[in-house]
Design a protein around this motif. Structure first.
Motif, short mmCIF file in Angstrom:
data_model
loop_
_atom_site.label_atom_id
_atom_site.label_comp_id
_atom_site.label_asym_id
_atom_site.label_seq_id
_atom_site.Cartn_x
_atom_site.Cartn_y
_atom_site.Cartn_z
N ILE A 1 0.93 -1.50 -0.05
CA ILE A 1 0.08 -0.09 0.12
C ILE A 1 0.75 1.28 0.06
O ILE A 1 0.72 2.35 -0.81
CB ILE A 1 -1.03 -0.19 1.36
CG1 ILE A 1 -2.00 -1.09 1.07
CG2 ILE A 1 -1.69 1.19 1.22
CD1 ILE A 1 -2.79 -1.33 2.45
N LEU A 2 1.97 1.22 0.70
CA LEU A 2 2.82 2.29 0.88
C LEU A 2 3.89 2.78 -0.21
O LEU A 2 4.05 3.78 -0.72
CB LEU A 2 3.81 2.26 2.20
CG LEU A 2 3.12 2.73 3.29
CD1 LEU A 2 3.82 2.49 4.58
CD2 LEU A 2 2.87 4.40 3.34
N TYR A 3 4.37 1.58 -0.85
CA TYR A 3 5.25 1.86 -1.98
C TYR A 3 4.77 2.76 -3.07
O TYR A 3 5.67 3.54 -3.30
CB TYR A 3 5.79 0.56 -2.39
CG TYR A 3 6.92 0.57 -3.29
CD1 TYR A 3 8.11 0.33 -2.57
CD2 TYR A 3 6.97 0.60 -4.47
CE1 TYR A 3 9.21 0.41 -3.04
CE2 TYR A 3 8.23 0.80 -5.09
CZ TYR A 3 9.48 0.69 -4.48
OH TYR A 3 10.62 0.84 -5.15
N PRO A 4 3.64 2.41 -3.73
CA PRO A 4 3.12 3.62 -4.63
C PRO A 4 3.11 5.04 -4.18
O PRO A 4 3.39 6.00 -5.03
CB PRO A 4 1.93 3.03 -5.18
CG PRO A 4 1.72 1.57 -4.66
CD PRO A 4 2.57 1.42 -3.42
N MET A 5 2.61 5.10 -2.78
CA MET A 5 2.80 6.64 -2.48
C MET A 5 4.01 7.20 -2.24
O MET A 5 4.07 8.41 -2.93
CB MET A 5 1.98 6.42 -1.31
CG MET A 5 0.42 5.96 -1.12
SD MET A 5 -0.21 6.30 0.56
CE MET A 5 -1.83 5.42 0.20
N ILE A 6 4.93 6.36 -1.89
CA ILE A 6 6.18 6.80 -1.75
C ILE A 6 6.88 6.98 -3.12
O ILE A 6 7.73 8.28 -3.10
CB ILE A 6 7.03 5.90 -0.93
CG1 ILE A 6 6.58 5.71 0.59
CG2 ILE A 6 8.50 6.30 -0.82
CD1 ILE A 6 7.29 4.61 1.15
N GLN A 7 6.57 6.21 -4.05
CA GLN A 7 7.17 6.36 -5.32
C GLN A 7 6.68 7.57 -6.14
O GLN A 7 7.49 8.45 -6.81
CB GLN A 7 7.07 5.13 -6.19
CG GLN A 7 7.67 5.11 -7.25
CD GLN A 7 7.71 3.58 -8.10
OE1 GLN A 7 6.72 2.90 -7.77
NE2 GLN A 7 8.74 3.28 -8.59
N ASP A 8 5.18 7.59 -6.25
CA ASP A 8 4.76 8.82 -6.76
C ASP A 8 4.50 9.88 -6.06
O ASP A 8 4.14 11.00 -6.80
CB ASP A 8 3.27 8.27 -7.41
CG ASP A 8 3.66 6.79 -8.28
OD1 ASP A 8 4.38 6.72 -8.80
OD2 ASP A 8 2.53 6.11 -8.32
N GLY A 9 4.48 10.03 -4.84
CA GLY A 9 4.31 11.29 -4.09
C GLY A 9 3.03 11.27 -3.48
O GLY A 9 2.12 10.59 -3.96
N VAL A 10 2.56 11.97 -2.33
CA VAL A 10 1.60 11.84 -1.57
C VAL A 10 0.77 13.00 -2.01
O VAL A 10 1.17 14.24 -1.57
CB VAL A 10 1.64 11.74 -0.17
CG1 VAL A 10 0.59 11.61 0.60
CG2 VAL A 10 2.45 10.37 0.25
#
Length: 333
Positions: free
Chosen positions: A252-261
């Motif tokens: 769940i967290l990885y895409p947020m960290i990669q693309d920005g929140v």
């Protein structure tokens, strides 16, 4: 398994054997998962290893109560014991190495959580790097654990008891040892399957219905092995429940960290970070207590070998003195 031919068992010996086997039966029943979700939780694995420690302590106490000194042991009994014990030490070392690897992965999770405490782009980059390291860590193969299968197969082959002639106490000892070996192979095969991520390490043991603990064991084995195979059949990354929970948070967290929140995702992001922290802590605590349980089993096996070797030096029942020397060298490796 205890032949009517030869020496008969006295009431006292039967009492000792019955007490041992009744305790083993109750111990196996306690390992039956209350729910399928309990299978391969770290807490259940800890319970299984602690149960195994208790059974090995029971066999040591039984030997003392039998008052069967090592000088009365047949060579084949000693050979079987020493061979099995060195293989158990090898398994413990393999399990401990995997637990160490998983604990090292926890350090990477701590770095992730530390870096996610800031919204700085640089911190996000570091957090992503740590997550990449964690994913690589848990998916990497451990050569020590991968070598467990031949050891387990060898142990399964040793389940056949040496024939006992003219020794009532020897018959009791060998029958009790059979129960110990069955539980040991069962538990160790589960650990090997869990740590390698492969159901091929699961062993299905057939035991005689004549044994008082056979029903409890067969029910336990069928329940646990079936659930583990089901977990593998759906393509789980890991069958360890606490580790799987952490992996879900990471996904769940990885895409947020990669693309920005995005601003709209701020609350979801914070909740996800909190979930990862909570699950990572539960994983760490579970690994710590399981590591202690495996270490305790290692010490029990090792002290049992040491005690036997000390008695061998005094009584010298082994015809070839090199046997003792070679075993001592193995114990020190």
């Amino acid at each position: 398994m205890i032949s009517p031919k030869g020496s008969r068992l006295t009431e006292g010996l039967l009492t000792l054997l019955n007490a041992f086997e009744e305790t083993l039966t109750e111990r196996l029943k306690k390992l039956m998962p209350k729910d399928k979700d309990d299978v391969l939780t770290l807490s259940w694995m800890k319970l299984a290893m602690e149960s195994l420690c208790e059974t090995h302590n029971d066999i040591k106490n039984l030997i003392t109560e039998l008052e069967l000194p090592v000088c009365d042991w047949e060579e084949k009994w000693i050979d079987v014991y020493l061979d099995i014990s060195v293989k158990l030490l090898d398994l413990c070392i393999a399990f401990s190495s995997e637990l160490t690897k998983l604990n090292q992965g926890h350090l990477l999770l701590q770095c992730v959580l530390h870096n996610l405490g800031s919204t700085s782009p640089k911190q996000f980059v570091r957090a992503r790097s740590s997550l990449d390291g964690w994913k690589q860590q848990i998916s990497s193969k451990n050569p020590r654990v991968e070598s467990c299968r031949p050891i387990l197969e060898n142990l399964m082959g040793s389940l056949n008891l040496p024939k006992v002639k003219n020794s009532a106490k020897g018959k009791v000892l060998m029958r009790a040892m059979y129960g110990v070996k069955v539980q040991t192979v069962f538990v160790c095969s589960i650990f090997a399957a869990a740590f390698t991520g492969s159901a091929t390490n699961l062993l299905d043991l057939n035991v005689s219905d004549a044994l008082p603990w056979a029903l409890a064991f067969s029910a336990l084995q069928a329940n646990v092995n079936m659930e583990i195979r089901n977990l593998f059949s759906v393509g789980r990354v890991t069958v360890l429940k606490e580790l799987e929970a952490v992996d879900e948070s990471v996904k769940i967290l990885y895409p947020m960290i990669q693309d920005g929140v995005e601003p709209a995702e701020a609350e979801l992001f914070q909740n996800s970070v909190s979930d990862l922290g909570r699950r990572a802590e539960k994983l760490s605590q579970g690994l710590d207590v399981l590591t202690k349980a495996v270490d305790s089993f290692f010490k029990i096996v090792l002290t049992g070998r040491d005690a036997l070797l000390c008695n061998l030096r005094v009584s010298g029942p082994v015809s070839d003195p090199m046997v003792v020397t070679n075993v001592e060298q193995q114990a020190r490796r």
